[in-house]
Design an enzyme around this catalytic site. Structure first.
Site, PDB file in Angstrom:
ATOM      1  N   ARG A   1      25.262  -7.984  17.444  1.00 19.92           N
ATOM      2  CA  ARG A   1      26.625  -8.082  16.927  1.00 19.92           C
ATOM      3  C   ARG A   1      27.654  -8.277  18.042  1.00 19.92           C
ATOM      4  O   ARG A   1      28.827  -8.491  17.771  1.00 19.92           O
ATOM      5  CB  ARG A   1      26.947  -6.838  16.094  1.00 19.92           C
ATOM      6  CG  ARG A   1      26.210  -6.881  14.766  1.00 19.92           C
ATOM      7  CD  ARG A   1      25.996  -5.515  14.154  1.00 19.92           C
ATOM      8  NE  ARG A   1      25.297  -5.607  12.882  1.00 19.92           N
ATOM      9  CZ  ARG A   1      23.998  -5.791  12.733  1.00 19.92           C
ATOM     10  NH1 ARG A   1      23.229  -5.924  13.798  1.00 19.92           N
ATOM     11  NH2 ARG A   1      23.445  -5.868  11.552  1.00 19.92           N
TER      12      ARG A   1
ATOM     13  N   ALA B   1      34.685   5.801  21.958  1.00 18.92           N
ATOM     14  CA  ALA B   1      35.370   5.402  20.721  1.00 18.92           C
ATOM     15  C   ALA B   1      36.321   6.492  20.220  1.00 18.92           C
ATOM     16  O   ALA B   1      37.355   6.196  19.615  1.00 18.92           O
ATOM     17  CB  ALA B   1      34.343   5.057  19.645  1.00 18.92           C
TER      18      ALA B   1
ATOM     19  N   THR C   1      21.177  12.955  15.187  1.00 25.43           N
ATOM     20  CA  THR C   1      22.065  13.850  14.442  1.00 25.43           C
ATOM     21  C   THR C   1      23.097  13.032  13.670  1.00 25.43           C
ATOM     22  O   THR C   1      23.102  11.809  13.730  1.00 25.43           O
ATOM     23  CB  THR C   1      22.808  14.810  15.397  1.00 25.43           C
ATOM     24  OG1 THR C   1      23.726  14.032  16.193  1.00 25.43           O
ATOM     25  CG2 THR C   1      21.832  15.551  16.298  1.00 25.43           C
TER      26      THR C   1
ATOM     27  N   HIS D   1      26.177  12.861  14.340  1.00 19.04           N
ATOM     28  CA  HIS D   1      27.311  12.626  15.233  1.00 19.04           C
ATOM     29  C   HIS D   1      27.914  11.233  15.049  1.00 19.04           C
ATOM     30  O   HIS D   1      29.130  11.089  14.923  1.00 19.04           O
ATOM     31  CB  HIS D   1      26.875  12.849  16.685  1.00 19.04           C
ATOM     32  CG  HIS D   1      27.928  12.516  17.683  1.00 19.04           C
ATOM     33  ND1 HIS D   1      28.989  13.359  17.935  1.00 19.04           N
ATOM     34  CD2 HIS D   1      28.098  11.436  18.474  1.00 19.04           C
ATOM     35  CE1 HIS D   1      29.768  12.799  18.855  1.00 19.04           C
ATOM     36  NE2 HIS D   1      29.242  11.635  19.195  1.00 19.04           N
TER      37      HIS D   1
ATOM     38  N   CYS E   1      31.322   0.843  20.596  1.00 16.61           N
ATOM     39  CA  CYS E   1      29.971   0.801  20.039  1.00 16.61           C
ATOM     40  C   CYS E   1      29.514   2.226  19.765  1.00 16.61           C
ATOM     41  O   CYS E   1      29.446   3.048  20.678  1.00 16.61           O
ATOM     42  CB  CYS E   1      29.024   0.111  21.014  1.00 16.61           C
ATOM     43  SG  CYS E   1      27.321   0.077  20.433  1.00 16.61           S
TER      44      CYS E   1
ATOM     45  N   GLU F   1      38.401   8.235  21.735  1.00 19.57           N
ATOM     46  CA  GLU F   1      39.718   8.178  22.383  1.00 19.57           C
ATOM     47  C   GLU F   1      40.543   6.958  21.975  1.00 19.57           C
ATOM     48  O   GLU F   1      41.731   6.869  22.298  1.00 19.57           O
ATOM     49  CB  GLU F   1      39.545   8.200  23.911  1.00 19.57           C
ATOM     50  CG  GLU F   1      39.029   9.515  24.458  1.00 19.57           C
ATOM     51  CD  GLU F   1      37.521   9.728  24.307  1.00 19.57           C
ATOM     52  OE1 GLU F   1      37.092  10.896  24.394  1.00 19.57           O
ATOM     53  OE2 GLU F   1      36.771   8.743  24.112  1.00 19.57           O
TER      54      GLU F   1
END
Length: 167
Positions: free
Chosen positions: A110, A39, A69, A71, A63, A41
């Site tokens: 989803r 994601a 963490t 992140h 996704c 990029e």
């Protein structure tokens, strides 16, 4: 109408389903698919594709799943901000088909399992926005207003700007 689909290879089980939903929504002749590693990029490729003037819209598919963490939270915020700034500054619609989920089950739900397909929804939104924007006549002499030291584009990019701050 030409639409670019940018799809992340990370979490491929989910992103393949998103891609399938987007492709089912769009006419095959109007679509070109580009794959990126993750994601992170997506915004840089979206920017490059917009600069070619070959696409009237972009569908961003990916996704981002929570881990132990921060992140995922940081990644989702940065990617969404970059794509929003890009679509506002270029007036090229970018459909948000990037799932942010706490786990694989939520992500798959989803991506078409239970809660619809976010790839299909993003593709439909881009088509609708391209048509809407094409229907609105633009005044070529119009200039965006400035607000003090800030013009419209710098307001979008300046995270420190607070319009309610007293000077």
């Amino acid at each position: 109408m030409r639409i670019a689909i940018i799809v992340s290879q990370w979490n491929e089980l989910v992103t393949k389903a998103l891609l399938q939903g987007a492709q089912e929504t769009l006419n095959e002749q109007m679509v070109e698919v580009f794959q990126v590693p993750g994601a992170w990029e997506i915004p840089v490729l979206a920017s490059r594709l917009i600069s070619t003037n070959n696409f009237q819209g972009i569908v961003a598919l990916g996704c981002i799943m929570e881990g132990e963490t921060m992140h995922a939270t940081l990644l989702a915020k940065d990617v969404s901000s970059a794509l929003m700034n890009l679509q506002v500054s270029t007036q090229i619609p970018i459909g948000w088909g990037i799932i942010t989920a706490q786990n694989a089950e939520q992500a798959l739900d989803r991506a078409g399992m239970k809660l619809g397909n976010k790839g299909r929804e993003a593709a439909g939104s881009v088509m609708e926005m391209v048509r809407l924007l094409n229907d609105i006549e633009v005044d070529d002499e119009f200039e965006l207003p400035t607000f003090g030291e800030h013009d419209f584009n710098s307001l979008i990019e300046d995270e420190e700007y607070d319009p309610f701050k007293e000077e």
